[in-house]
Design an enzyme around this catalytic site. Structure first.
Site, mmCIF file in Angstrom:
data_model
loop_
_atom_site.group_PDB
_atom_site.id
_atom_site.type_symbol
_atom_site.label_atom_id
_atom_site.label_comp_id
_atom_site.label_asym_id
_atom_site.label_seq_id
_atom_site.Cartn_x
_atom_site.Cartn_y
_atom_site.Cartn_z
ATOM 1 N N CYS A 16 -24.793 -19.353 26.271
ATOM 2 C CA CYS A 16 -23.759 -19.080 25.265
ATOM 3 C C CYS A 16 -24.066 -17.730 24.630
ATOM 4 O O CYS A 16 -24.796 -16.921 25.220
ATOM 5 C CB CYS A 16 -23.671 -20.211 24.240
ATOM 6 N N ASN A 19 -27.503 -18.715 21.773
ATOM 7 C CA ASN A 19 -28.515 -19.663 22.273
ATOM 8 C C ASN A 19 -29.134 -20.495 21.142
ATOM 9 O O ASN A 19 -30.298 -20.891 21.203
ATOM 10 C CB ASN A 19 -29.613 -18.942 23.083
ATOM 11 N N CYS A 21 -26.651 -22.798 19.374
ATOM 12 C CA CYS A 21 -25.704 -23.901 19.153
ATOM 13 C C CYS A 21 -25.298 -24.557 20.481
ATOM 14 O O CYS A 21 -25.791 -25.635 20.818
ATOM 15 C CB CYS A 21 -24.463 -23.416 18.404
ATOM 16 N N ARG A 22 -24.406 -23.934 21.222
ATOM 17 C CA ARG A 22 -23.814 -24.613 22.380
ATOM 18 C C ARG A 22 -24.769 -24.782 23.567
ATOM 19 O O ARG A 22 -24.888 -25.883 24.116
ATOM 20 C CB ARG A 22 -22.548 -23.868 22.834
ATOM 21 N N SER A 23 -25.422 -23.682 23.993
ATOM 22 C CA SER A 23 -26.223 -23.824 25.220
ATOM 23 C C SER A 23 -27.476 -24.679 25.041
ATOM 24 O O SER A 23 -27.809 -25.447 25.959
ATOM 25 C CB SER A 23 -26.541 -22.464 25.853
ATOM 26 N N ASP A 134 -16.984 -22.191 19.889
ATOM 27 C CA ASP A 134 -18.168 -21.790 19.129
ATOM 28 C C ASP A 134 -18.139 -22.483 17.758
ATOM 29 O O ASP A 134 -17.203 -22.277 16.982
ATOM 30 C CB ASP A 134 -18.109 -20.262 18.967
HETATM 31 P P1 4NP Z 1 -23.834 -20.173 20.103
HETATM 32 O O1 4NP Z 1 -23.260 -19.951 18.618
HETATM 33 O O2 4NP Z 1 -23.370 -18.989 20.916
HETATM 34 O O3 4NP Z 1 -23.189 -21.446 20.521
HETATM 35 O O4 4NP Z 1 -25.351 -20.265 19.970
HETATM 36 C C1 4NP Z 1 -23.467 -18.785 17.869
HETATM 37 C C2 4NP Z 1 -24.686 -18.557 17.263
HETATM 38 C C3 4NP Z 1 -24.871 -17.426 16.495
HETATM 39 C C4 4NP Z 1 -23.830 -16.540 16.339
HETATM 40 C C5 4NP Z 1 -22.616 -16.755 16.947
HETATM 41 C C6 4NP Z 1 -22.435 -17.878 17.720
HETATM 42 N N1 4NP Z 1 -24.021 -15.385 15.509
HETATM 43 O O5 4NP Z 1 -23.023 -14.670 15.279
HETATM 44 O O6 4NP Z 1 -25.139 -15.118 15.064
#
Ligand code: 4NP
Length: 165
Positions: A16, A19, A21-23, A134
């Protein structure tokens, strides 16, 4: 027929943006499915982000809480995807179209690019362009939704990668 321990492992990396939340959720859900199916010896499972902002951090506390509620402990530390991951993994499973574009740019060859798939393309009602939304700027319900999607997509992925003989 039993599986030989020397048989090559199936190597899967979920990707994602951050790294956190989703992945890592996908990684934890897939690992649990694989362990419950007594197939841990057949798989190598990891996750990574296209961005580097959270490298070294545990997953977001909201991600860990939502996973914990379903019996999944997330201990992954965020890392950034690199071109060498195309050698380390057979399948690179991305969460959204933006991840796809980033990862495809990193792919050194056409064969490497062919390893990329969209997470939701593995669901039963597969929609090849559907995304795992997200949850970072959302509330608790968005983290639960990610888990729901990961459970359904990971079940489909496991069926594709391992058919019982
Ligand atoms: P992820 O979510 O891609 O599912 O881990 C996010 C985590 C952090 C951020 C954006 C999305 N950020 O903007 O820091």
């Amino acid at each position: 027929m039993s599986t030989s321990p020397s048989e090559a492992k199936i190597r899967v990396c979920f990707v994602c943006l951050g790294n956190i939340c989703r992945s890592p959720t996908a990684e934890g859900v897939f690992r649990k499915l694989v362990e419950d199916a007594k197939l841990a010896h057949r798989f190598e499972i990891d996750s990574a982000g296209t961005g580097n902002w959270h490298v070294g951090e545990l997953s977001d506390p909201r991600t860990r809480k939502a996973a914990e509620a379903r019996g999944i402990a997330l201990t992954h530390r965020a890392r950034q995807l690199g071109a060498d991951d195309f050698d380390r993994f057979d399948h690179i499973v991305v969460m959204d179209a933006s991840n796809w574009a980033h990862v495809a740019r990193l792919a050194p060859t056409e064969a490497a690019r062919a390893k990329i798939s969209m997470m939701r393309a593995h669901e039963d009602k597969a929609d090849p362009v559907a995304e795992v939304p997200d949850p970072y700027f959302g509330d608790e319900s968005h983290f639960d939704e990610v888990l729901d999607i990961c459970e359904s997509a990971c079940a489909g992925l496991l069926r594709k990668l391992h058919s019982p003989r």
